[in-house]
Design a protein around this motif. Structure first.
Motif, PDB file in Angstrom:
ATOM      1  N   PRO A 121      18.811 -10.662 -12.345  1.00 32.32           N
ATOM      2  CA  PRO A 121      19.264 -10.582 -10.955  1.00 32.32           C
ATOM      3  C   PRO A 121      20.215  -9.418 -10.741  1.00 32.32           C
ATOM      4  O   PRO A 121      20.812  -8.891 -11.696  1.00 32.32           O
ATOM      5  CB  PRO A 121      19.983 -11.917 -10.765  1.00 32.32           C
ATOM      6  N   ALA A 122      20.364  -9.021  -9.494  1.00 32.43           N
ATOM      7  CA  ALA A 122      21.334  -7.984  -9.166  1.00 32.43           C
ATOM      8  C   ALA A 122      22.739  -8.552  -9.358  1.00 32.43           C
ATOM      9  O   ALA A 122      22.962  -9.748  -9.199  1.00 32.43           O
ATOM     10  CB  ALA A 122      21.146  -7.538  -7.719  1.00 32.43           C
ATOM     11  N   PRO A 123      23.708  -7.706  -9.734  1.00 30.26           N
ATOM     12  CA  PRO A 123      25.084  -8.188  -9.884  1.00 30.26           C
ATOM     13  C   PRO A 123      25.575  -8.865  -8.603  1.00 30.26           C
ATOM     14  O   PRO A 123      25.222  -8.452  -7.490  1.00 30.26           O
ATOM     15  CB  PRO A 123      25.861  -6.906 -10.182  1.00 30.26           C
ATOM     16  N   SER A 124      26.374  -9.891  -8.763  1.00 30.26           N
ATOM     17  CA  SER A 124      26.836 -10.671  -7.616  1.00 30.26           C
ATOM     18  C   SER A 124      27.642  -9.834  -6.629  1.00 30.26           C
ATOM     19  O   SER A 124      27.706 -10.163  -5.446  1.00 30.26           O
ATOM     20  CB  SER A 124      27.679 -11.852  -8.097  1.00 30.26           C
ATOM     21  N   VAL A 125      28.249  -8.732  -7.111  1.00 34.50           N
ATOM     22  CA  VAL A 125      29.029  -7.887  -6.227  1.00 34.50           C
ATOM     23  C   VAL A 125      28.160  -7.252  -5.144  1.00 34.50           C
ATOM     24  O   VAL A 125      28.654  -6.794  -4.104  1.00 34.50           O
ATOM     25  CB  VAL A 125      29.774  -6.799  -7.038  1.00 34.50           C
ATOM     26  N   MET A 126      26.839  -7.225  -5.360  1.00 36.87           N
ATOM     27  CA  MET A 126      25.935  -6.643  -4.382  1.00 36.87           C
ATOM     28  C   MET A 126      25.476  -7.647  -3.324  1.00 36.87           C
ATOM     29  O   MET A 126      24.751  -7.272  -2.397  1.00 36.87           O
ATOM     30  CB  MET A 126      24.704  -6.052  -5.079  1.00 36.87           C
ATOM     31  N   ASN A 127      25.886  -8.881  -3.459  1.00 40.08           N
ATOM     32  CA  ASN A 127      25.494  -9.900  -2.476  1.00 40.08           C
ATOM     33  C   ASN A 127      25.966  -9.495  -1.080  1.00 40.08           C
ATOM     34  O   ASN A 127      27.109  -9.069  -0.893  1.00 40.08           O
ATOM     35  CB  ASN A 127      26.094 -11.260  -2.844  1.00 40.08           C
ATOM     36  N   GLY A 128      25.071  -9.636  -0.118  1.00 39.23           N
ATOM     37  CA  GLY A 128      25.415  -9.318   1.266  1.00 39.23           C
ATOM     38  C   GLY A 128      25.193  -7.874   1.658  1.00 39.23           C
ATOM     39  O   GLY A 128      25.302  -7.537   2.841  1.00 39.23           O
ATOM     40  N   LEU A 129      24.862  -7.009   0.696  1.00 38.87           N
ATOM     41  CA  LEU A 129      24.611  -5.607   1.022  1.00 38.87           C
ATOM     42  C   LEU A 129      23.180  -5.424   1.503  1.00 38.87           C
ATOM     43  O   LEU A 129      22.257  -6.070   1.002  1.00 38.87           O
ATOM     44  CB  LEU A 129      24.851  -4.721  -0.201  1.00 38.87           C
ATOM     45  N   LYS A 130      22.993  -4.535   2.452  1.00 33.71           N
ATOM     46  CA  LYS A 130      21.658  -4.191   2.913  1.00 33.71           C
ATOM     47  C   LYS A 130      20.989  -3.308   1.859  1.00 33.71           C
ATOM     48  O   LYS A 130      21.556  -2.308   1.428  1.00 33.71           O
ATOM     49  CB  LYS A 130      21.727  -3.450   4.245  1.00 33.71           C
ATOM     50  N   MET A 131      19.796  -3.683   1.435  1.00 34.55           N
ATOM     51  CA  MET A 131      19.109  -2.949   0.372  1.00 34.55           C
ATOM     52  C   MET A 131      17.974  -2.081   0.925  1.00 34.55           C
ATOM     53  O   MET A 131      17.433  -2.364   1.989  1.00 34.55           O
ATOM     54  CB  MET A 131      18.555  -3.927  -0.667  1.00 34.55           C
ATOM     55  N   THR A 132      17.630  -1.057   0.168  1.00 35.08           N
ATOM     56  CA  THR A 132      16.568  -0.140   0.588  1.00 35.08           C
ATOM     57  C   THR A 132      15.202  -0.564   0.084  1.00 35.08           C
ATOM     58  O   THR A 132      14.186  -0.059   0.566  1.00 35.08           O
ATOM     59  CB  THR A 132      16.849   1.272   0.037  1.00 35.08           C
ATOM     60  N   GLY A 133      15.184  -1.472  -0.905  1.00 34.25           N
ATOM     61  CA  GLY A 133      13.924  -1.818  -1.556  1.00 34.25           C
ATOM     62  C   GLY A 133      13.593  -0.900  -2.713  1.00 34.25           C
ATOM     63  O   GLY A 133      12.581  -1.083  -3.397  1.00 34.25           O
ATOM     64  N   LYS A 134      14.441   0.118  -2.949  1.00 38.82           N
ATOM     65  CA  LYS A 134      14.252   1.028  -4.072  1.00 38.82           C
ATOM     66  C   LYS A 134      15.155   0.592  -5.228  1.00 38.82           C
ATOM     67  O   LYS A 134      16.178  -0.065  -5.034  1.00 38.82           O
ATOM     68  CB  LYS A 134      14.582   2.457  -3.663  1.00 38.82           C
ATOM     69  N   PHE A 135      14.786   1.003  -6.444  1.00 39.82           N
ATOM     70  CA  PHE A 135      15.562   0.663  -7.629  1.00 39.82           C
ATOM     71  C   PHE A 135      15.811   1.922  -8.445  1.00 39.82           C
ATOM     72  O   PHE A 135      14.957   2.814  -8.517  1.00 39.82           O
ATOM     73  CB  PHE A 135      14.817  -0.367  -8.487  1.00 39.82           C
ATOM     74  N   LEU A 136      16.997   1.990  -9.050  1.00 37.57           N
ATOM     75  CA  LEU A 136      17.340   3.104  -9.922  1.00 37.57           C
ATOM     76  C   LEU A 136      17.442   2.601 -11.350  1.00 37.57           C
ATOM     77  O   LEU A 136      18.120   1.612 -11.628  1.00 37.57           O
ATOM     78  CB  LEU A 136      18.674   3.743  -9.506  1.00 37.57           C
ATOM     79  N   GLU A 137      16.775   3.336 -12.245  1.00 44.39           N
ATOM     80  CA  GLU A 137      16.867   3.023 -13.664  1.00 44.39           C
ATOM     81  C   GLU A 137      17.879   3.967 -14.308  1.00 44.39           C
ATOM     82  O   GLU A 137      17.818   5.182 -14.112  1.00 44.39           O
ATOM     83  CB  GLU A 137      15.509   3.190 -14.340  1.00 44.39           C
TER      84      GLU A 137
END
Length: 456
Positions: free
Chosen positions: A89-105
């Protein structure tokens, strides 16, 4: 790789509207600046970072940098991937943020797998050096501060360098003024560059950063371009900016005025009381104070064969604002910027000659070049007419007529200065410093109605 989650001149004295004393800035200056390095069409889908001390990777949220991972590897590749592999899962600190649907490795140079983070729409992911010196390399160039990643308009990754304002100036000054120049000129440039940067930070011209690192704003070369003398100029003027009515000004500058600076309204359209035209003897007798550009009349500037070049409008300083080009591909009226681009000119402060000029005069004194009057008839007091057409001058009068062939191969632009001409002339600043003027004298000569303010 190991992943670890981490919780002026004497005559200027009569100008009463400017102050020679340094005053306190009403608003505290911003301590940091965000520089767009790769964005829009230049944004890539992957970047290579390097740090001799490893990395810290995290997210910037509500102006706070929150570390998420530490990376021991000395190289780190960041690239867009299709999705987040596995059920991590994404880190909990990112909860509530609007996401782009893209991912960075984020993947180091060791055999470990790396990790993937979702790319938020507004809160940047960041990478910083884990070392005390804070130097990090992006695509082979070293920078102070942090490198931030945001979505780009071309589907790639916008890369931004966030660092201290004074440290940013370390990377600007040697790219805008030669470090070997007199210290007082370098200090004047430091204040002008700082003021320009602060003005842009406050005006929020861009969405994802404050300034670009290119000629669009100020050329920024990062840590690699720093020089001891220009760093000293920044340090000696730390926190100082030019203000008008307690607000940092748009401190424009250019290479050489050619003897007179330009009013801002003539170039950029806005009326600014501190960017007024001033006579500038200091910019004369230096490189690019005068220049000549010769172009062939056939296929010159992409206009086919040019029949006529006519200056239609000039500014008060003598710079060309509009010019008519009559050629085999049609007639066009060019604006000031179009003229410089079309004919690769250093400035708009120029006159036009040919290698076979014919002049007419009505009073025996004021002359006009005839090539600007093609197709017209000039009737003199002596009942004579002069017509220019078909490469010849026809002079007709009561005593007969004659044809004078006029054949020329080139147009010659005889100009002065380099750049748009607004604000401080850098070569003028150099000459003033060499003649004993200090950086305050220089700044208050080129920028009118301003105060030199300091943020303490």
């Amino acid at each position: 790789m190991r992943k670890l989650l981490l919780p002026l001149l004497a005559f200027l004295m009569i100008v009463t509207s400017v102050s020679y004393d340094r005053v306190r800035a009403e608003t505290k200056l911003p301590s940091t600046i965000r520089v767009g390095l790769f964005y829009d069409k230049t944004a890539g889908t992957s970047y290579m970072l390097a740090s001799s001390s490893g990395f810290v990777v995290g997210i910037k949220k509500h102006e706070s940098f929150i570390p998420l991972y530490s990376v021991l590897d000395k190289k780190l590749n960041v690239k867009i991937v299709n999705g987040q592999p596995g059920p991590v899962p994404a880190p909990s600190v990112m909860n509530g943020l609007k996401m782009t649907g893209k991912f960075l490795e984020f993947k180091g140079d060791s055999a470990s797998q790396g990790f993937v983070l979702p790319l938020p729409a507004e809160s940047p992911l960041y990478v910083a050096s884990a070392g005390e010196n804070g130097i990090i390399s992006l695509n082979g160039r070293n920078y102070r501060g942090k490198i931030e990643f945001l979505p780009a308009s071309n589907g790639g990754i916008t890369a931004v360098n966030e660092l201290g304002l004074e440290e940013y100036l370390y990377g600007v000054l040697p790219n805008e003024m030669p470090p070997s120049w007199p210290m007082e000129a370098l200090k004047a440039q430091a204040v002008a560059s700082r003021t320009y940067a602060v003005h842009n930070i406050l005006k929020k011209r861009y969405v994802w950063f404050d300034v670009t690192g290119s000629l669009n704003d100020q050329v920024y070369g990062g840590y690699d371009s720093e020089n001891a003398r220009t760093n000293e100029a920044v340090n000696q003027t730390k926190g100082q900016v030019l203000v008008y009515q307690d607000e940092p000004i748009l401190a424009l500058y250019h290479s050489n005025s050619g003897g007179i600076t330009e009013d801002c309204s003539e170039v950029f359209g806005g009326e600014l009381p501190y960017l007024k035209s001033v006579k500038d003897e200091f910019s004369l007798q230096s490189p690019n104070s005068t220049w000549t550009v010769k172009i062939p009349r056939i296929q010159a500037g992409g206009f086919g064969t040019i029949y006529d070049l006519a200056i239609i409008e000039k500014s008060q300083s003598g710079r060309v604002k509009k010019m008519l080009v009559r050629g085999s591909s049609g007639d066009r009226v060019l604006s000031a910027n179009d003229v410089r681009t079309a004919f690769q000119l250093k400035s708009n402060l120029f006159e036009i000659k040919t290698d076979a000029m014919v002049y007419i005069t009505g009073d025996g004194k004021e002359k006009k070049p005839l090539f600007q009057l093609e197709g017209r008839t000039i009737v003199s007091g002596g009942d004579k007419a002069v017509i220019y057409a078909g490469g010849a001058v026809h002079i007709a009068g009561s005593d007969g007529s004659r044809k004078v062939p006029v054949t020329f191969q080139h147009y010659e632009f005889q100009g002065r200065g380099y750049g748009h001409g607004v604000g401080m002339s850098q070569w003028g600043a150099k000459v003033m410093a060499e003649r004993g003027y200090n950086y305050r004298d220089i700044l208050l000569y080129y920028y009118k109605n301003v105060d030199l303010a300091a943020d303490f």
